[in-house]
Design a protein around this motif. Structure first.
Motif, short mmCIF file in Angstrom:
data_model
loop_
_atom_site.label_atom_id
_atom_site.label_comp_id
_atom_site.label_asym_id
_atom_site.label_seq_id
_atom_site.Cartn_x
_atom_site.Cartn_y
_atom_site.Cartn_z
N LEU A 83 0.84 -1.20 0.00
CA LEU A 83 0.00 0.00 0.00
C LEU A 83 0.88 1.24 0.00
O LEU A 83 1.83 1.34 0.77
N GLU A 84 0.52 2.19 -0.85
CA GLU A 84 1.25 3.44 -0.92
C GLU A 84 0.28 4.58 -0.66
O GLU A 84 -0.86 4.54 -1.10
N GLY A 85 0.73 5.58 0.06
CA GLY A 85 -0.12 6.73 0.35
C GLY A 85 -0.48 6.77 1.82
O GLY A 85 -0.62 5.73 2.47
N GLU A 86 -0.63 7.98 2.34
CA GLU A 86 -0.96 8.14 3.75
C GLU A 86 -2.41 7.79 4.02
O GLU A 86 -3.30 8.08 3.23
N GLY A 87 -2.62 7.15 5.16
CA GLY A 87 -3.98 6.85 5.61
C GLY A 87 -4.55 5.55 5.11
O GLY A 87 -5.69 5.23 5.44
N PHE A 88 -3.81 4.78 4.30
CA PHE A 88 -4.31 3.51 3.79
C PHE A 88 -3.75 2.36 4.61
O PHE A 88 -2.57 2.32 4.91
N TYR A 89 -4.62 1.42 4.94
CA TYR A 89 -4.24 0.28 5.77
C TYR A 89 -4.92 -0.98 5.23
O TYR A 89 -6.02 -0.93 4.66
N GLY A 90 -4.27 -2.09 5.45
CA GLY A 90 -4.82 -3.39 5.06
C GLY A 90 -3.83 -4.47 5.45
O GLY A 90 -2.67 -4.18 5.75
N GLY A 99 -10.23 -21.79 -6.41
CA GLY A 99 -11.67 -21.77 -6.63
C GLY A 99 -12.44 -20.91 -5.64
O GLY A 99 -13.66 -20.89 -5.67
N GLU A 100 -11.74 -20.17 -4.80
CA GLU A 100 -12.41 -19.35 -3.78
C GLU A 100 -12.32 -17.87 -4.12
O GLU A 100 -11.52 -17.45 -4.95
N THR A 101 -13.15 -17.09 -3.45
CA THR A 101 -13.08 -15.65 -3.52
C THR A 101 -12.86 -15.14 -2.11
O THR A 101 -13.61 -15.47 -1.20
N ALA A 102 -11.80 -14.38 -1.93
CA ALA A 102 -11.49 -13.78 -0.63
C ALA A 102 -11.70 -12.28 -0.74
O ALA A 102 -11.75 -11.71 -1.83
N VAL A 103 -11.84 -11.64 0.40
CA VAL A 103 -12.06 -10.20 0.44
C VAL A 103 -10.85 -9.53 1.06
O VAL A 103 -10.38 -9.92 2.13
N TYR A 104 -10.31 -8.53 0.37
CA TYR A 104 -9.22 -7.73 0.92
C TYR A 104 -9.83 -6.45 1.47
O TYR A 104 -10.39 -5.64 0.73
N PRO A 105 -9.75 -6.24 2.80
CA PRO A 105 -10.36 -5.05 3.41
C PRO A 105 -9.39 -3.86 3.36
O PRO A 105 -8.47 -3.75 4.17
N LEU A 106 -9.60 -2.97 2.40
CA LEU A 106 -8.76 -1.79 2.27
C LEU A 106 -9.38 -0.66 3.10
O LEU A 106 -10.53 -0.28 2.87
N MET A 107 -8.62 -0.15 4.07
CA MET A 107 -9.12 0.90 4.94
C MET A 107 -8.44 2.22 4.62
O MET A 107 -7.25 2.26 4.35
N PHE A 108 -9.25 3.28 4.62
CA PHE A 108 -8.71 4.63 4.50
C PHE A 108 -9.15 5.40 5.74
O PHE A 108 -10.33 5.49 6.05
N LYS A 109 -8.16 5.92 6.45
CA LYS A 109 -8.44 6.68 7.67
C LYS A 109 -7.65 7.99 7.59
O LYS A 109 -6.47 8.03 7.93
N PRO A 110 -8.31 9.05 7.13
CA PRO A 110 -7.60 10.33 6.98
C PRO A 110 -7.29 10.97 8.33
O PRO A 110 -8.08 10.86 9.27
N ILE A 111 -6.14 11.60 8.40
CA ILE A 111 -5.76 12.28 9.63
C ILE A 111 -6.00 13.78 9.54
O ILE A 111 -5.76 14.52 10.48
N ALA A 112 -6.50 14.22 8.39
CA ALA A 112 -6.86 15.62 8.19
C ALA A 112 -7.76 15.72 6.96
O ALA A 112 -7.95 14.73 6.24
N GLU A 113 -8.31 16.88 6.71
CA GLU A 113 -9.09 17.07 5.50
C GLU A 113 -8.15 16.98 4.30
O GLU A 113 -7.08 17.56 4.30
#
Length: 114
Positions: A83-90, A99-113
């Motif tokens: 992950l590149e960029g501030e505020g992104f987590y996973g 044969g499966e489908t998994a989910v990658y939970p990409l989180m964005f949590k801004p620390i400012a506007e």
């Protein structure tokens, strides 16, 4: 011992995979005086796909986008996320069974506007 190019024999192989993945193959060549086994591994990637996600959330509040990843190959996948960029987590690694489908939970949590 030098191989003269006139001694070379072409062995055309046609391979049409249905899905991305890693495919293994053995080719056995026999003659009256020689036996050779060639191990071949084909790695098939899907076309490069690009996606764009827009996140809209108040400052300091997290938003999560679940990104589905389908494994239609013939083996399990262990994928590394960079992950590149501030505020992104996973998670740094995600496992997707064949044969499966998994989910990658990409989180964005801004620390400012922004």
């Amino acid at each position: 011992f030098f191989l003269d190019i006139s001694d070379a024999v072409e062995l055309p192989i046609k391979f049409i995979p249905q899905y991305a993945g890693c495919y293994h193959c053995q080719i056995l060549l026999k003659s009256s005086c020689d036996v050779r086994v060639y191990e071949i591994e084909y790695v098939v990637n899907t076309d490069h796909a690009e996606a764009e996600l827009d996140f809209l959330t108040p400052a300091y509040q997290a938003v999560v986008q679940d990104i589905p990843i389908s494994n239609m190959s013939s083996q399990n996948w262990q994928l590394e996320a960079i992950l590149e960029g501030e505020g992104f987590y996973g998670p740094p690694v995600i496992n997707v069974g064949l044969g499966e489908t998994a989910v990658y939970p990409l989180m964005f949590k801004p620390i400012a506007e922004c």
